[in-house]
Design a protein around this motif. Structure first.
Motif, PDB file in Angstrom:
ATOM      1  N   GLU A  89      -6.098   2.205   5.884  1.00 12.35           N
ATOM      2  CA  GLU A  89      -6.383   1.505   4.634  1.00 12.35           C
ATOM      3  C   GLU A  89      -6.117   0.006   4.782  1.00 12.35           C
ATOM      4  OE1 GLU A  89      -4.989   1.693  -0.083  1.00 12.35           O
ATOM      5  OE2 GLU A  89      -4.302   3.221   1.340  1.00 12.35           O
ATOM      6  N   GLU A 103      -2.963   7.112   7.663  1.00 15.29           N
ATOM      7  CA  GLU A 103      -3.849   6.738   6.564  1.00 15.29           C
ATOM      8  C   GLU A 103      -3.492   5.365   6.005  1.00 15.29           C
ATOM      9  OE1 GLU A 103      -6.588   8.252   5.493  1.00 15.29           O
ATOM     10  OE2 GLU A 103      -6.289   9.593   7.203  1.00 15.29           O
ATOM     11  N   SER A 111       0.457   5.642   0.842  1.00 13.82           N
ATOM     12  CA  SER A 111      -0.401   6.685   1.391  1.00 13.82           C
ATOM     13  C   SER A 111       0.456   7.875   1.782  1.00 13.82           C
ATOM     14  CB  SER A 111      -1.166   6.157   2.606  1.00 13.82           C
ATOM     15  OG  SER A 111      -2.111   7.116   3.054  1.00 13.82           O
ATOM     16  N   LEU A 150       0.826  -1.199   0.000  1.00 11.60           N
ATOM     17  CA  LEU A 150       0.000   0.000   0.000  1.00 11.60           C
ATOM     18  C   LEU A 150       0.865   1.257   0.000  1.00 11.60           C
ATOM     19  CD1 LEU A 150      -2.609  -1.100   2.699  1.00 11.60           C
ATOM     20  CD2 LEU A 150      -2.797  -1.328   0.204  1.00 11.60           C
ATOM     21  N   GLU A 210      -8.906  -1.801   6.748  1.00 17.10           N
ATOM     22  CA  GLU A 210     -10.114  -2.042   5.958  1.00 17.10           C
ATOM     23  C   GLU A 210      -9.937  -3.249   5.038  1.00 17.10           C
ATOM     24  OE1 GLU A 210     -13.088  -0.572   6.361  1.00 17.10           O
ATOM     25  OE2 GLU A 210     -12.045   0.342   8.075  1.00 17.10           O
TER      26      GLU A 210
END
Length: 415
Positions: free
Chosen positions: A17, A13, A8, A6, A20
């Motif tokens: 993320e 953040e 960000s 990921l 989730e």
């Protein structure tokens, strides 16, 4: 489980993320999902000490549980393992509370446990809120921010290193092995070698196989104290047995003789040396006695550096690493000086010379490393031997800095 790294704008953040995504992974599923990461809040969470801590607990949990499946990511938040378990989430959460609160390296790792209902927290199993070892802040609050205080980073690293050189003599030796290999294979770029976010130029190896590779070698290295280093046949038999078990673990027949040979010779010499500098003469003596077993190979020149007692590693590579404290810069330094036989054999002399020239000019130019990485990957260059020598360099660094402590531990174990 295939999880994409990921990106960000902030750690907060990034972690939101990830949570989730993780929640979606456990919907309508039995058992639990463990997310294992580092508990380091510095700006460089891909630091090899953080990765070593995560690997250490991951391997211990592998011995404790039967994994249904596992995967990993390596992004700005560092190395993270995702482990699917049959055990219920509360049981796993209790286990991880014990690790976080009581394990010698528990301060350095962070665990999140999920089932189909969501995250099972420490509070859900009656455990106290966890505070960071240094700032005494709630760990989740800490990890959402970035702390650049040098004393914090130095203390974290020092505490991890103390775990590497603590325990019984068999454990310490295998810890040093794991520390060396995790440090050099879990990094942002590989310059043609495989890693957590890149395949490298060897189609038979990848990071997932490396995890199996290292776990197997780690367990076998605990036998090292039973090997008679003065008996060349016994040493060679040990190396062959390790290589055979590695091949079975990674499910291929590629040769792993070189990394096993080079690192086992160093660690066996360490056991029997009278001092750090004496390791050179031990390495030379053992390598001379083993040379007959590799002379018939076309690639026997790969082993010549061991017959010098790894003189360049002791006199140049280790001091460079200790001055600059950079895995990536040290790899480029080695690549700039060393006639990597893997590159020479597979890519030719011209490409070897190009690699050496580029590496020499980019050692300290971090913003240009991506160019070096692209050159190596686009030309299928595979600096295998330089990377193994980097692992040896990292092992020798920690051996030198903690030599007296380790020798005292070895002597107490014998008595």
């Amino acid at each position: 489980m295939k999880i994409v790294p990921l990106t960000s704008d902030s750690f907060e953040e990034l972690r939101k993320e990830r949570r989730e995504i993780v929640k979606s992974m456990v919907e309508d599923k039995h058992g639990s999902l463990l997310v294992l990461s580092g508990a380091f809040a510095g700006s460089d969470r891909q630091n090899h000490n953080v990765s070593y801590a995560v690997f250490t607990v991951f391997f211990e949990l592998w011995d404790r549980y039967t994994f249904e499946s596992w995967s990993y990511t390596f992004d700005a938040d560092g190395l993270i393992f995702y482990v699917r378990l049959e055990e219920d989430a509360e049981s796993v959460r209790n286990t991880m509370v014990h690790y976080e609160d009581n394990h010698p390296i528990g301060f350095a790792i962070h665990a999140e446990v999920y089932d189909y209902t969501g995250e099972v927290t420490r509070e859900a199993v009656g455990a106290n809120e966890r505070l960071d070892f240094y700032y005494k802040m709630p760990i989740d609050e800490l990890l959402n921010n970035t702390f650049t205080e040098k004393k914090y980073e130095d203390t974290y690293i020092k505490n991890v290193e103390n775990q590497v050189v603590s325990g019984d003599k068999h454990t310490v030796l295998s810890n040093i092995l794991v520390y060396g290999f995790v440090s050099v294979f879990t990094k942002p770029m590989g310059f043609g070698m495989y890693g957590p976010n890149y395949r490298g130029s060897n189609t038979q190896m990848n990071f997932e196989k490396f995890v199996h590779w290292l776990r197997t070698y780690k367990d076998e290295m605990k036998r090292a104290f039973n090997i008679n280093i003065k008996n060349a046949e016994e040493v060679r038999r040990f190396q062959q047995e390790v290589e055979m078990k590695i091949k079975a673990a990674v499910l291929n027949q590629q040769s792993y003789q070189y990394p096993v040979y080079m690192t086992s010779v160093v660690l066996l010499s360490f056991i029997h040396a009278r001092g750090y500098q004496d390791m050179q003469s031990e390495i030379k003596r053992v390598s001379d006695s083993l040379y007959g077993s590799v002379r018939s190979l076309d690639e026997h020149k790969r082993y010549d550096i061991a017959r010098t007692g790894m003189k360049e590693v002791f006199s140049l590579y280790v001091p460079f690493y200790q001055r600059n404290k950079s895995i990536m810069s040290t790899l480029l330094y080695i690549m700039s000086r060393y006639d990597d036989q893997a590159v020479l054999r597979h890519n030719g002399e011209q490409n070897l010379l190009k690699v050496q020239f580029l590496a020499k000019n980019l050692i300290m130019k971090e913003d240009k490393w991506i160019e070096m990485d692209r050159f190596c990957t686009s030309n299928y260059i595979y600096p295998h031997d330089s990377t193994v020598l980097l692992a040896v360099t990292v092992m020798l660094d920690i051996i030198q800095r903690y030599y007296l402590k380790i020798r005292i531990l070895f002597e107490r174990s014998i008595s």
